[in-house]
Design an enzyme around this catalytic site. Structure first.
Site, mmCIF file in Angstrom:
data_model
loop_
_atom_site.group_PDB
_atom_site.id
_atom_site.type_symbol
_atom_site.label_atom_id
_atom_site.label_comp_id
_atom_site.label_asym_id
_atom_site.label_seq_id
_atom_site.Cartn_x
_atom_site.Cartn_y
_atom_site.Cartn_z
ATOM 1 N N HIS A 46 -1.484 0.666 -1.854
ATOM 2 C CA HIS A 46 -1.880 -0.034 0.121
ATOM 3 C C HIS A 46 -0.549 1.230 0.797
ATOM 4 O O HIS A 46 0.270 0.361 0.746
ATOM 5 C CB HIS A 46 -1.343 -1.903 -0.486
ATOM 6 C CG HIS A 46 -2.414 -2.109 -0.798
ATOM 7 N ND1 HIS A 46 -2.654 -2.754 -2.675
ATOM 8 C CD2 HIS A 46 -3.130 -2.607 -0.237
ATOM 9 C CE1 HIS A 46 -3.344 -3.548 -2.064
ATOM 10 N NE2 HIS A 46 -4.159 -3.632 -1.136
ATOM 11 N N HIS A 106 -4.993 3.848 3.116
ATOM 12 C CA HIS A 106 -5.780 3.010 2.697
ATOM 13 C C HIS A 106 -6.337 2.004 4.473
ATOM 14 O O HIS A 106 -7.665 2.086 4.645
ATOM 15 C CB HIS A 106 -5.104 2.419 2.019
ATOM 16 C CG HIS A 106 -5.669 1.255 2.087
ATOM 17 N ND1 HIS A 106 -7.217 0.678 1.743
ATOM 18 C CD2 HIS A 106 -5.208 -0.877 2.511
ATOM 19 C CE1 HIS A 106 -7.356 -0.882 1.592
ATOM 20 N NE2 HIS A 106 -6.923 -1.440 2.438
ATOM 21 N N HIS A 160 -4.086 -3.791 9.809
ATOM 22 C CA HIS A 160 -4.368 -5.434 8.549
ATOM 23 C C HIS A 160 -2.784 -5.340 6.968
ATOM 24 O O HIS A 160 -2.867 -5.956 6.497
ATOM 25 C CB HIS A 160 -4.797 -4.857 8.203
ATOM 26 C CG HIS A 160 -5.981 -4.483 7.044
ATOM 27 N ND1 HIS A 160 -6.122 -2.956 6.526
ATOM 28 C CD2 HIS A 160 -5.707 -4.784 5.574
ATOM 29 C CE1 HIS A 160 -6.327 -2.482 5.556
ATOM 30 N NE2 HIS A 160 -6.277 -3.294 4.618
HETATM 31 C C1 LIG Z 1 -11.472 0.543 -6.483
HETATM 32 O O1 LIG Z 1 -10.573 -0.735 -7.062
HETATM 33 C C2 LIG Z 1 -9.766 -1.221 -6.540
HETATM 34 C C3 LIG Z 1 -10.141 -1.620 -4.760
HETATM 35 C C4 LIG Z 1 -9.456 -2.212 -4.011
HETATM 36 C C5 LIG Z 1 -8.835 -3.877 -4.950
HETATM 37 C C6 LIG Z 1 -8.207 -4.815 -3.893
HETATM 38 N N1 LIG Z 1 -8.568 -6.401 -4.321
HETATM 39 O O2 LIG Z 1 -7.905 -6.436 -3.244
HETATM 40 C C7 LIG Z 1 -5.705 -7.051 -2.813
HETATM 41 C C8 LIG Z 1 -5.771 -7.296 -4.576
HETATM 42 O O3 LIG Z 1 -4.951 -7.046 -4.446
HETATM 43 N N2 LIG Z 1 -6.515 -8.445 -4.959
HETATM 44 C C9 LIG Z 1 -5.942 -9.127 -5.791
HETATM 45 C C10 LIG Z 1 -6.074 -9.604 -7.357
HETATM 46 C C11 LIG Z 1 -5.614 -10.675 -8.006
HETATM 47 O O4 LIG Z 1 -7.426 -9.689 -8.057
HETATM 48 C C12 LIG Z 1 -7.960 -8.565 -6.495
HETATM 49 C C13 LIG Z 1 -9.739 -8.188 -7.392
HETATM 50 C C14 LIG Z 1 -7.939 -8.208 -5.858
HETATM 51 C C15 LIG Z 1 -9.223 -4.318 -5.967
HETATM 52 C C16 LIG Z 1 -10.085 -3.098 -7.180
HETATM 53 O O5 LIG Z 1 -9.544 -3.037 -8.232
HETATM 54 C C17 LIG Z 1 -9.656 -4.391 -8.761
HETATM 55 C C18 LIG Z 1 -10.144 -5.179 -8.717
HETATM 56 C C19 LIG Z 1 -11.135 -4.861 -10.996
HETATM 57 C C20 LIG Z 1 -9.733 -3.624 -11.029
HETATM 58 C C21 LIG Z 1 -8.487 -3.582 -9.933
HETATM 59 ZN ZN LIG Z 2 -6.260 -3.615 2.586
#
Ligand SMILES: COc1ccc(/C=N/OCC(=O)N2C[C@@H](C)O[C@@H](C)C2)cc1OC1CCCC1
Ligand SMILES: [Zn+2]
Length: 345
Positions: free
Chosen positions: A84, A88, A124
């Site tokens: 983040h 990104h 964002h």
């Molecule tokens: C390339 O992989 C990703 C890219 C982006 C994200 C972003 N997710 O959203 C933001 C976040 O921090 N969260 C909160 C967390 C509790 O749950 C999360 C599903 C969403 C997650 C990714 O992979 C994660 C999900 C499975 C393995 C790691």
């Molecule tokens: Zn974001």
């Protein structure tokens, strides 16, 4: 030696200019390369370029220097997290720009709506601390107290963005009239707050409704009623949310870098939780993780359900991007087998 150094510098700037030019109409620009060539200022370079390319600065009589000062101040407030961070933000900005050009959106959005959506994408995640909302809540952080555990990070990002406007020489909204400013602020707040993953299911519901109405209404022409401000705002929220979750739909070498980065960020949160004797959050234990399996789950249960309905609303322009998701998923699945062997080994 001096001539060689200057020649190399010149070539790097030419390569940077070509990469930035390609952000106009290319899906999957290597923003890690832009970061390296721009002295780690990808957001300022790409945002300035795209806002000028879209003629936003001229339309709203925004001085280029004012926009430069504002976006530089925002970029400086992104932290150097593994995931983040300002790269990104640039990624989500450029993906949002790309999808606003989809033919289904032709003559749908006003210049103010486009300005608000791209502004929201750029800001964002500003000052993201590299931990999740749940972690901030569990540790009784000042931010969680300030925002009463509700979309804590997202509230912080949008508040900080608007506070940055009052920094000397940074008010990019000074030329908007009262009505424009009020509408712009409402749209940016709602788009940034809609990037909270807890709103994910609602996005899918709204998109399904919209696609159903399109299917039922005989008017096969443009499905989006340019007069319906609420529908348009929901579409802009989903457009930025899809961009936020677009890593698995990018060329594999970029997707894998984003995966390494998010996992390192989650693992650092797990390290913090261990040191605080807190329960380690899911996916955050670096001693016990199956990266490919968790990406399969992320694609099958989070990313694909969202993008499948999004691609139905925006067909046919989303198909090439959906094809990348499909091929990446096949590659990940092939790695799960070898990753299992490694663990068994
Ligand atoms: C390339 O992989 C990703 C890219 C982006 C994200 C972003 N997710 O959203 C933001 C976040 O921090 N969260 C909160 C967390 C509790 O749950 C999360 C599903 C969403 C997650 C990714 O992979 C994660 C999900 C499975 C393995 C790691
Ligand atoms: Zn974001």
């Amino acid at each position: 030696v001096e001539r060689l150094r200057l020649t190399r510098k010149l070539n790097m700037n030419i390569f940077l200019a070509q990469l930035i030019e390609s952000t106009n109409d290319t899906w999957g620009v290597d923003l890690f390369e832009v970061d390296a060539l721009s002295n780690h200022r990808p957001l300022t370079h790409v945002a300035l370029h795209l806002f000028k390319q879209r003629n936003i600065l001229k339309q709203f009589q925004i001085r280029e220097l004012t926009f430069f000062k504002f976006i530089s101040a925002i970029e400086a407030k992104y932290r150097n997290n593994p995931y983040h961070n300002n790269i990104h933000a640039t990624d989500v900005l450029q993906a949002s720009h790309h999808m606003l050009n989809f033919s289904v959106f032709k003559n749908v959005f006003t210049e103010l709506e486009v300005f608000a959506a791209l502004f929201a994408a750029a800001v964002h995640d500003v000052d993201h601390p590299g931990v999740t909302n749940q972690y901030l809540i569990n540790t009784n952080s000042d931010l969680a107290i300030l925002y009463n555990d509700e979309s804590v990070l997202e509230n912080h990002h949008v508040t900080l963005a608007f506070q940055t406007l009052s920094t000397e020489g940074c008010d990019v909204l000074s030329t908007l009239n009262r009505k424009q400013h009020q509408m712009f602020r409402k749209m940016v707040i709602s788009v940034v707050l809609a990037t909270d993953m807890s709103k994910h299911i609602q996005h899918i519901g709204h998109l399904k409704t919209m696609v159903e109405i399109r299917r039922l209404s005989s008017s096969a022409s443009s499905i989006i009623d340019p007069e319906n401000a609420e529908d348009k705002l929901q579409i802009l929220q989903s457009l930025v949310h899809c961009s936020d979750l677009s890593n698995p739909l990018k060329p594999l070498n970029l997707y894998l870098q984003w995966t390494d980065r998010i996992m390192e960020e989650f693992f650092r949160q797990g390290d913090l939780e261990k040191s605080l004797n807190l329960e380690v959050s899911p996916l955050c234990d670096r001693e016990n993780s199956n990266i490919c399996k968790s990406q399969m789950g992320f694609i099958d249960y989070v990313v694909h359900p969202l993008w499948e309905i999004w691609s139905r609303l925006t067909q046919p322009d989303c198909q090439p991007i959906m094809d990348i998701l499909e091929s990446n998923r096949v590659w990940i699945a092939s790695q799960v087998l070898t990753e299992d062997d490694k663990h068994d080994g």
